[in-house]
Write a protein that holds these residues in place. Structure first.
Motif, mmCIF file in Angstrom:
data_model
loop_
_atom_site.group_PDB
_atom_site.id
_atom_site.type_symbol
_atom_site.label_atom_id
_atom_site.label_comp_id
_atom_site.label_asym_id
_atom_site.label_seq_id
_atom_site.Cartn_x
_atom_site.Cartn_y
_atom_site.Cartn_z
ATOM 1 N N ALA A 157 -107.730 -7.742 -40.448
ATOM 2 C CA ALA A 157 -107.958 -8.851 -39.543
ATOM 3 C C ALA A 157 -107.369 -10.045 -39.883
ATOM 4 O O ALA A 157 -106.577 -10.820 -39.085
ATOM 5 C CB ALA A 157 -109.572 -8.788 -39.034
ATOM 6 N N LEU A 158 -107.780 -10.313 -41.139
ATOM 7 C CA LEU A 158 -107.294 -11.655 -41.578
ATOM 8 C C LEU A 158 -105.833 -11.594 -41.458
ATOM 9 O O LEU A 158 -105.031 -12.382 -41.275
ATOM 10 C CB LEU A 158 -107.845 -11.693 -42.941
ATOM 11 N N TYR A 159 -105.078 -10.345 -41.907
ATOM 12 C CA TYR A 159 -103.613 -10.628 -41.980
ATOM 13 C C TYR A 159 -103.035 -10.697 -40.544
ATOM 14 O O TYR A 159 -101.994 -11.309 -40.557
ATOM 15 C CB TYR A 159 -103.182 -8.904 -42.757
ATOM 16 N N VAL A 160 -103.774 -10.084 -39.664
ATOM 17 C CA VAL A 160 -103.102 -10.138 -38.355
ATOM 18 C C VAL A 160 -103.363 -11.561 -37.727
ATOM 19 O O VAL A 160 -102.377 -12.144 -37.057
ATOM 20 C CB VAL A 160 -103.972 -9.076 -37.360
ATOM 21 N N ILE A 161 -104.358 -12.012 -38.072
ATOM 22 C CA ILE A 161 -104.794 -13.629 -37.661
ATOM 23 C C ILE A 161 -103.421 -14.467 -38.356
ATOM 24 O O ILE A 161 -103.097 -15.241 -37.472
ATOM 25 C CB ILE A 161 -105.945 -14.002 -38.095
ATOM 26 N N VAL A 162 -103.401 -14.312 -39.542
ATOM 27 C CA VAL A 162 -102.363 -15.205 -40.174
ATOM 28 C C VAL A 162 -100.856 -14.966 -39.944
ATOM 29 O O VAL A 162 -100.201 -15.861 -39.490
ATOM 30 C CB VAL A 162 -102.264 -14.949 -41.894
ATOM 31 N N ILE A 163 -100.556 -13.982 -39.458
ATOM 32 C CA ILE A 163 -99.321 -13.169 -39.153
ATOM 33 C C ILE A 163 -99.229 -13.886 -37.645
ATOM 34 O O ILE A 163 -98.218 -14.395 -37.365
ATOM 35 C CB ILE A 163 -99.158 -11.769 -39.250
ATOM 36 N N ALA A 164 -100.195 -13.825 -36.909
ATOM 37 C CA ALA A 164 -100.183 -14.116 -35.519
ATOM 38 C C ALA A 164 -99.918 -15.730 -35.592
ATOM 39 O O ALA A 164 -99.345 -16.273 -34.786
ATOM 40 C CB ALA A 164 -101.212 -14.012 -34.604
ATOM 41 N N MET A 165 -100.769 -16.667 -36.407
ATOM 42 C CA MET A 165 -100.593 -17.965 -36.587
ATOM 43 C C MET A 165 -98.997 -18.276 -37.058
ATOM 44 O O MET A 165 -98.527 -19.197 -36.498
ATOM 45 C CB MET A 165 -101.630 -18.642 -37.496
ATOM 46 N N THR A 166 -98.507 -17.635 -37.798
ATOM 47 C CA THR A 166 -97.366 -17.741 -38.445
ATOM 48 C C THR A 166 -96.157 -17.780 -37.429
ATOM 49 O O THR A 166 -95.436 -18.765 -37.105
ATOM 50 C CB THR A 166 -96.809 -16.905 -39.478
ATOM 51 N N LEU A 167 -96.401 -16.549 -36.579
ATOM 52 C CA LEU A 167 -95.419 -16.563 -35.539
ATOM 53 C C LEU A 167 -95.406 -17.742 -34.489
ATOM 54 O O LEU A 167 -94.568 -17.916 -33.778
ATOM 55 C CB LEU A 167 -95.553 -15.315 -34.793
ATOM 56 N N LEU A 168 -96.563 -18.084 -34.113
ATOM 57 C CA LEU A 168 -96.952 -19.133 -33.229
ATOM 58 C C LEU A 168 -96.203 -20.147 -33.593
ATOM 59 O O LEU A 168 -95.689 -21.320 -32.875
ATOM 60 C CB LEU A 168 -98.410 -19.289 -32.967
ATOM 61 N N ILE A 169 -96.369 -20.722 -34.870
ATOM 62 C CA ILE A 169 -95.822 -21.871 -35.393
ATOM 63 C C ILE A 169 -94.366 -21.863 -35.409
ATOM 64 O O ILE A 169 -93.718 -22.871 -35.087
ATOM 65 C CB ILE A 169 -96.115 -22.038 -37.075
ATOM 66 N N SER A 170 -93.695 -20.803 -35.617
ATOM 67 C CA SER A 170 -92.471 -20.575 -35.719
ATOM 68 C C SER A 170 -91.870 -20.685 -34.211
ATOM 69 O O SER A 170 -90.968 -21.315 -33.934
ATOM 70 C CB SER A 170 -91.893 -19.134 -36.289
ATOM 71 N N LYS A 171 -92.689 -20.199 -33.219
ATOM 72 C CA LYS A 171 -92.107 -20.347 -31.930
ATOM 73 C C LYS A 171 -92.271 -21.792 -31.252
ATOM 74 O O LYS A 171 -91.253 -22.308 -30.729
ATOM 75 C CB LYS A 171 -92.929 -19.398 -31.087
ATOM 76 N N ARG A 172 -93.213 -22.366 -31.658
ATOM 77 C CA ARG A 172 -93.516 -23.709 -31.148
ATOM 78 C C ARG A 172 -92.212 -24.759 -31.986
ATOM 79 O O ARG A 172 -91.670 -25.649 -31.027
ATOM 80 C CB ARG A 172 -94.521 -24.338 -31.454
ATOM 81 N N PHE A 173 -91.851 -24.486 -33.087
ATOM 82 C CA PHE A 173 -90.800 -25.165 -33.632
ATOM 83 C C PHE A 173 -89.310 -24.865 -32.963
ATOM 84 O O PHE A 173 -88.612 -25.710 -32.728
ATOM 85 C CB PHE A 173 -90.762 -25.178 -34.959
ATOM 86 N N ALA A 174 -89.133 -23.733 -32.920
ATOM 87 C CA ALA A 174 -87.765 -23.295 -32.057
ATOM 88 C C ALA A 174 -87.666 -23.739 -30.868
ATOM 89 O O ALA A 174 -86.711 -24.128 -30.484
ATOM 90 C CB ALA A 174 -87.631 -21.781 -32.362
ATOM 91 N N LYS A 175 -88.914 -23.864 -30.289
ATOM 92 C CA LYS A 175 -88.889 -24.340 -28.930
ATOM 93 C C LYS A 175 -88.524 -25.810 -28.865
ATOM 94 O O LYS A 175 -87.811 -26.234 -27.954
ATOM 95 C CB LYS A 175 -90.233 -24.056 -28.331
ATOM 96 N N ALA A 176 -89.184 -26.502 -29.787
ATOM 97 C CA ALA A 176 -88.770 -27.894 -30.165
ATOM 98 C C ALA A 176 -87.503 -28.174 -30.459
ATOM 99 O O ALA A 176 -86.885 -29.426 -29.729
ATOM 100 C CB ALA A 176 -89.566 -28.622 -30.925
#
Length: 748
Positions: free
Chosen positions: A715-734
């Motif tokens: 569960a921890l792994y999934v949470i951190v990976i999800a946060m990582t992908l969200l950070i990446s998506k937000r920056f790429a969008k910017a």
């Protein structure tokens, strides 16, 4: 190849309209070496940006190979640049951490070429621009002339029919400039080359055409007197070193391959060691932050079930019993008085929610901390000083053993102290007017206690309600989470609010001031809202005058400021739960039974187990703290990573100019951040394993993480990976929020 018909470009800034180019008409063909000149601000660079698709235009029509472009979307222009344009910038826009070979390779990978099939082509291009001995040299180590040659080589590798160059000799010495001009003239034999320059004399020998600009208008368009080039309809293919006009014009390029994205993402991970280390530290913090929040949550549940304690109630005296009404209604004054009179009750604390808040008292020579407490004791229990008479006066209760360290009690009583709230958003001067001792086996066994008058306790209780409530705004009928701290200030008029300047992005017109925002608060006990008008945004220039503070900008820039009355409307509430303290810890069970018989829901901190009470009373602290903690960790990491990645905005903008679209840039960044997050996960896993196996002794970590199982780590792994992908998506969008040239301007 390109035809402009009455094309105009305008710039809008702070309500002012500036003219970039106006009513420009021209036709540009393959085989021309066009030089655009004019004074600074004449519009020549704007014209070049429009021609190359780096910037949009507002009026007229631009035709590419006879096709209209006025209807082009941003994606259409991205594709146009990918298929038609090779850019050469005055500042080169090379990837500093890449070698000469890798910079040129990047252009070909963007077109869907396989890296193992383009080695010969790249080396031929490097040889053609005279940089064979520098193929494996990083761009940051090259001279200005060499960097410009790499930029030309990259444009040449694209084999695009159009090459645009903005001041390509502006940063070069005379010799290097002459070599670059000659090289560009050679490219113009089977391409359209358009150059912007202040120095026409450097290009006069080779230019086939000169265009002069002034005040955004084309004032002269003439063919050069010498070397006028005639283009044949059937130019022979000369090998991969040059491409014929017909072949260039009909050339098709593909999308970057998945393995190329993997290659670039992996390369970007390690090519700048400093950046890699910084990102790794941030991801370790992200992982440890999430893991700590998650593990603490699990440890609390486990402790509540099996050990009779709960880590979320920080002031966990065995004599403390928390009571609330079953219908979540406020506890009345009559109920409070009845509780005081109840057999076995020592005292009752109304402001229960304040008790689980750590407060800090900072002095010139010592820093103190403790839990809030009321004045339910007599002055006879003081070992020095007196009882508080004003709201800014407190009694400090300290462990007798700690006092034995040689502290002079007068130091506490006569010192100058500053109170700081648990979330560090509020400070104010206070006075320690009395000292009280407790022994290690006393009921208040965790830390020191700061005893204060009810008004002060009410203030802390309001802060705790804020910390344990969800706050969101309603904008255009949509709920928007507000992670910012809400702080009261008498500098803000009633009904108004001051917000961070990044709130401008929440509104369609890009301006927060003048808009009304409906702030909503909710927790398990109540929900409420207040509508406030935004009258100021907080910036580094105005925050001291607006707030009347001596704090730094960083400490106030993420807060929302409202009037004290509006703050009280949201957070100053009656008491929904109270703490009853038993006279005798051995008789707590009897008191609990009696309180339940009276109709209360009870949390007995001596035997705090979820099976013994409605867990909702824990959730008001447990769930909000965990959720807020995760959100806080995410945004802290996001903003730090954003700052680190912002230093590489030119890299992502270069990918964009080369024709790599938003989704592919997002995937490249995904790969980079996922590699780093996995390294962080492995490092943290090794460290945690060493602690759990006793190789490294850290009791706090061991006690917290020992409750986690395989499922929890997944569960921890999934949470951190999800946060990582969200950070990446937000920056790429910017990266794609602005036009391509807008990103480069921001970088400069």
């Amino acid at each position: 190849m390109i035809r402009l018909q009455n094309v105009s470009k305008y710039y809008y800034k702070k309500g002012i309209i500036a003219n970039g180019i106006s009513k420009v008409s021209m036709e540009l063909k393959i085989g021309e070496f066009v030089v655009i000149t004019g004074e600074s601000g004449s519009g020549k660079s704007t014209l070049l940006n429009v021609i190359s698709g780096l910037d949009s235009y507002e009026e007229g029509e631009m035709y590419i190979d006879g096709k209209e472009t006025s209807h082009f979307t941003q994606d259409d222009f991205e594709l146009y640049r990918k298929n038609y344009i090779g850019n050469i910038f005055q500042n080169f826009n090379l990837v500093a951490g890449y070698t000469v070979y890798q910079n040129i390779e990047l252009a070909l990978l963007a077109e869907g070429k396989e890296s193992d099939k383009i080695k010969v082509q790249i080396n031929e291009i490097i040889d053609r621009v005279g940089l064979a001995e520098y193929a494996n040299t990083k761009a940051s180590k090259l001279s200005g002339g060499q960097k410009q040659r790499v930029a030309i080589a990259r444009a040449l590798a694209k084999a695009s029919p159009i090459i645009v160059a903005d001041e390509p000799t502006g940063n070069l010495d005379v010799k290097s400039a002459a070599e670059i001009v000659k090289l560009l003239s050679e490219l113009a034999k089977d391409r359209l080359v358009v150059v912007v320059t202040h120095n026409f004399e450097q290009f006069e020998k080779y230019a086939t055409r000169q265009i002069k600009m002034s005040d955004g208008r084309l004032i002269e368009d003439r063919k050069a007197d010498v070397n006028e080039t005639v283009i044949s309809e059937n130019i022979e293919e000369k090998s991969d070193k040059s491409v014929s006009g017909g072949e260039v014009r009909n050339r098709e390029v593909g999308d970057i391959l998945s393995k190329s994205k993997l290659k670039l993402g992996t390369r970007n991970t390690f090519n700048l060691i400093g950046k890699f280390v910084l990102l790794l530290v941030v991801f370790v913090f992200l992982l440890e932050g999430v893991a700590s929040q998650y593990a603490s949550f699990k440890a609390s549940d486990n402790t509540a079930e099996n050990m009779g304690t709960n880590n979320f109630f920080l002031s966990s005296s065995d004599e403390r019993i928390i009571v609330k009404n079953k219908d979540n209604s406020p506890i009345t004054d009559k109920q409070y008085n009845d509780l005081l009179k109840k057999e076995g009750v020592d005292f009752v604390v109304k402001q229960d929610l304040a008790l689980d808040t750590m407060i800090y008292i900072e002095g010139k020579e010592d820093n103190l901390s403790g839990f809030p407490g009321d004045l339910s004791f007599s002055s006879d229990e003081l070992v020095a000083g007196r009882m508080p008479k004003a709201d800014d006066e407190v009694v400090f209760e300290i462990n007798r053993g700690r006092s034995a360290r040689g502290k002079n009690l007068k130091q506490y009583l006569n010192g100058t102290w500053t109170y700081t709230s648990d979330d560090r958003t509020k400070t104010k001067p206070i006075k320690i007017v009395g000292i009280k001792y407790y022994d290690s086996n006393n009921s208040m066994k965790w830390e020191s206690t700061v005893h204060m008058r009810p008004t002060f306790l009410e203030e802390i209780k309001s802060e705790n309600i804020q910390n344990n409530s969800t706050v969101y705004a309603v904008l255009d009928k949509k709920e928007i989470a507000i992670p910012n701290s809400i702080v009261s200030s008498q500098k803000v008029p009633r009904g108004k609010m001051y917000v961070p300047e990044d709130f401008d992005g929440m509104f369609k017109n890009g301006r927060a001031v003048g808009n009304k925002l409906n702030l909503n608060i909710k927790n398990i006990y109540f929900k409420d809202n207040t509508e406030l008008e935004i009258t100021n945004t907080i910036t580094s220039k105005n925050f001291k005058n607006l707030l009347g503070t001596s704090d730094t900008f960083d400490s106030v820039s993420h807060n929302i400021y409202i009037n004290q009355d509006d703050y009280n409307k949201l957070y100053k509430r009656p008491d929904y739960q109270m703490s009853v303290y038993a006279k005798d810890v051995q008789k707590v069970d009897l008191l609990v039974k009696s309180l339940k018989a009276d109709g209360y829901e009870v949390v007995d901190l001596k035997h705090a187990k979820t099976m013994m009470f409605d867990t909702a009373i824990l959730k008001i602290v447990q769930v909000p703290f965990t959720f807020i903690g995760l959100i806080a960790v995410f945004f802290i990491c996001y903003f730090v990573i954003k700052l680190i990645l912002k230093s590489r905005s030119s890299y992502f903008s270069t990918l964009r100019v080369l024709g790599i679209d938003k989704n592919d840039i997002n995937r490249i960044l995904d790969i980079e951040l996922l590699i780093i997050s996995h390294i962080a996960f492995i490092l943290c896993g090794i460290f945690t394993a060493l602690v759990l196996n006793g190789v490294i002794v850290i009791d706090t970590i061991s006690d917290t993480f020992k409750h986690l199982g395989i499922f929890d780590y997944v569960a921890l792994y999934v949470i951190v990976i999800a946060m990582t992908l969200l950070i990446s998506k937000r920056f790429a969008k910017a990266v794609f929020k602005k036009t391509a040239v807008g990103n480069f301007r921001e970088e400069v």
